[in-house]
Design a protein around this motif. Structure first.
Motif, mmCIF file in Angstrom:
data_model
loop_
_atom_site.group_PDB
_atom_site.id
_atom_site.type_symbol
_atom_site.label_atom_id
_atom_site.label_comp_id
_atom_site.label_asym_id
_atom_site.label_seq_id
_atom_site.Cartn_x
_atom_site.Cartn_y
_atom_site.Cartn_z
ATOM 1 N N VAL A 15 0.985 -0.888 0.096
ATOM 2 C CA VAL A 15 0.354 -0.073 -0.114
ATOM 3 C C VAL A 15 0.810 1.314 -0.424
ATOM 4 C CG1 VAL A 15 -2.120 2.053 1.488
ATOM 5 C CG2 VAL A 15 -1.784 -1.286 0.818
ATOM 6 N N ASP A 16 0.390 2.193 -0.954
ATOM 7 C CA ASP A 16 1.271 3.428 -1.098
ATOM 8 C C ASP A 16 0.360 4.541 -0.817
ATOM 9 O OD1 ASP A 16 2.663 5.405 -1.744
ATOM 10 O OD2 ASP A 16 2.595 5.026 -3.526
ATOM 11 N N VAL A 17 0.610 5.211 1.329
ATOM 12 C CA VAL A 17 0.024 5.772 1.776
ATOM 13 C C VAL A 17 -0.031 6.878 1.515
ATOM 14 C CG1 VAL A 17 -0.479 6.901 3.972
ATOM 15 C CG2 VAL A 17 0.656 4.324 3.969
ATOM 16 N N ARG A 18 0.660 7.399 1.375
ATOM 17 C CA ARG A 18 1.381 8.683 0.100
ATOM 18 C C ARG A 18 0.390 9.470 -0.924
ATOM 19 N NH1 ARG A 18 7.525 10.686 -0.138
ATOM 20 N NH2 ARG A 18 7.672 10.834 1.775
ATOM 21 N N LEU A 19 0.310 8.015 -1.800
ATOM 22 C CA LEU A 19 -0.503 7.687 -2.622
ATOM 23 C C LEU A 19 -2.619 7.910 -2.427
ATOM 24 C CD1 LEU A 19 -1.305 8.074 -5.553
ATOM 25 C CD2 LEU A 19 -0.622 5.025 -6.224
ATOM 26 N N ALA A 20 -2.486 7.314 -1.853
ATOM 27 C CA ALA A 20 -3.336 7.034 -0.974
ATOM 28 C C ALA A 20 -4.262 8.427 -0.471
ATOM 29 C CB ALA A 20 -3.966 6.348 0.226
ATOM 30 N N MET A 21 -3.559 9.252 0.404
ATOM 31 C CA MET A 21 -3.687 10.285 1.319
ATOM 32 C C MET A 21 -4.513 11.389 -0.487
ATOM 33 S SD MET A 21 -3.732 11.214 4.054
ATOM 34 C CE MET A 21 -3.611 13.391 4.077
ATOM 35 N N ALA A 22 -3.079 11.314 -1.753
ATOM 36 C CA ALA A 22 -3.619 12.393 -2.389
ATOM 37 C C ALA A 22 -4.615 12.100 -3.177
ATOM 38 C CB ALA A 22 -1.871 11.899 -3.787
ATOM 39 N N GLN A 23 -4.929 10.743 -3.172
ATOM 40 C CA GLN A 23 -6.457 10.090 -3.725
ATOM 41 C C GLN A 23 -7.363 10.789 -2.921
ATOM 42 O OE1 GLN A 23 -5.821 6.098 -4.871
ATOM 43 N NE2 GLN A 23 -5.282 6.682 -6.831
ATOM 44 N N TRP A 24 -7.676 10.519 -1.869
ATOM 45 C CA TRP A 24 -8.313 11.258 -1.222
ATOM 46 C C TRP A 24 -8.421 12.344 -1.264
ATOM 47 C CZ3 TRP A 24 -8.446 14.077 3.424
ATOM 48 C CH2 TRP A 24 -9.947 14.328 4.099
ATOM 49 N N SER A 25 -7.439 13.591 -0.482
ATOM 50 C CA SER A 25 -7.501 14.787 -0.622
ATOM 51 C C SER A 25 -8.138 15.763 -1.904
ATOM 52 C CB SER A 25 -6.357 15.318 -0.794
ATOM 53 O OG SER A 25 -6.408 14.910 0.109
ATOM 54 N N ASP A 26 -8.273 14.555 -3.400
ATOM 55 C CA ASP A 26 -8.488 14.838 -4.679
ATOM 56 C C ASP A 26 -10.049 14.146 -4.295
ATOM 57 O OD1 ASP A 26 -6.459 14.798 -6.089
ATOM 58 O OD2 ASP A 26 -6.293 13.678 -6.875
ATOM 59 N N LEU A 27 -10.742 13.102 -3.967
ATOM 60 C CA LEU A 27 -12.210 12.899 -3.018
ATOM 61 C C LEU A 27 -12.558 14.457 -2.559
ATOM 62 C CD1 LEU A 27 -14.737 11.903 -3.803
ATOM 63 C CD2 LEU A 27 -13.939 10.075 -1.818
ATOM 64 N N ARG A 28 -12.417 14.697 -1.482
ATOM 65 C CA ARG A 28 -12.859 15.550 -0.216
ATOM 66 C C ARG A 28 -12.448 17.336 -1.230
ATOM 67 N NH1 ARG A 28 -8.388 17.871 2.935
ATOM 68 N NH2 ARG A 28 -7.209 18.687 1.888
#
Length: 275
Positions: A31-44
């Motif tokens: 799991v790439d936490v930085r990528l997960a954070m970036a994708q989540w931020s895009d959704l928000r």
């Protein structure tokens, strides 16, 4: 019909896959936490650009699935039915959600007696609550919700473990304005293969104009979408849904949440609605 919404989200700062409680979770995939954070931020940020407000839970290092805020409970008006999670790995999330709601001043909070995972298995229309069960929620959960909210509940039986929550198999596109008495209100999209034959028959009867999804779009978690009555935010890989949504007057908003899909969640899983 579009209306501004208020959502509850949680940054995936501690997101990881260290246990497997659904068919999507593969412990061998990093799991790439930085990528997960970036994708989540895009959704928000997408929600905010569409005119919605977003509240945020504080991440917890021992609760990697807290990012999936839809599972923490169901709120209707001033009442909240808190989740009772099926797996011990997620038990702590119920307490986090309860504490947050009480801090917001919501005194009408009830922790469920029967296993249910919030908006993972409850979907709201103008007329009913749709309630999935079979994998993560008890068959008794629909009755408990009906008694607590005083709203008719339609129980739907999930039969394919890949679609372990209702929100992986069905999305309410428009919860519907008040209409003529006795007339079906609202519309949904759903994947028939996730449901038992009787539940498919119920969905056809209640929603004769529903968008019926193909398996390929369901496997992209295309049903795990969020609609504000006009915009439908959905996984970008569910390409077969784009034109059918436009034909029905909706505006699809594709977004990439592929990293969070490694835990079996996408747009809706990350989005609890505060009604």
């Amino acid at each position: 019909m579009y209306r501004p919404r208020r959502y509850l989200m949680c940054p995936p700062e501690h997101f990881r896959v260290t246990y497997s409680i659904n068919p999507w979770m593969d412990l061998t995939k990093p799991v790439d936490v930085r990528l997960a954070m970036a994708q989540w931020s895009d959704l928000r940020d997408c929600y905010r650009s569409l005119g919605h407000s977003v509240d945020e839970l504080t991440p917890h290092p021992d609760l990697p699935d807290l990012v999936f805020t839809a599972n923490g409970g169901l709120q209707l008006e001033d009442r909240v039915l808190g989740a009772r999670f099926a797996h011990p790995e997620r038990y702590g999330e119920a307490t986090v959600h309860e504490e947050w709601h009480r801090e917001q001043g919501r005194t009408e909070f009830q922790r469920a007696q029967h296993t249910n995972e919030g908006e993972g298995d409850f979907a709201v229309t103008a007329d009913w609550l749709l309630a999935g069960h079979g994998f993560r929620s008890s068959p008794l959960a629909p009755q408990e919700a009906q008694e607590y909210f005083g709203r008719p509940v339609i129980a739907l039986d999930l039969v394919d473990p890949r679609f372990y929550h209702l929100d992986t198999a069905l999305c309410v596109l428009d919860d519907g304005p008040d209409g003529e008495e006795g007339r079906t209100r609202g519309t949904v999209m759903y994947y028939p293969g996730a449901f038992s034959p009787g539940s498919r028959a119920v969905l056809r009867r209640l929603f004769p104009d529903a968008l019926v999804a193909a398996e390929s779009d369901a496997l992209a978690l295309g049903m795990n979408a969020v609609s504000d009555g006009h915009h439908v935010v959905l996984p970008q890989a569910a390409v077969g849904l784009l034109d059918p949504l436009r034909e029905r007057g909706f505006e699809p908003v594709p977004i990439d949440l592929s990293e969070l899909l490694k835990a079996g969640g996408s747009v809706k899983c990350c989005t609890g609605e505060l009604r």
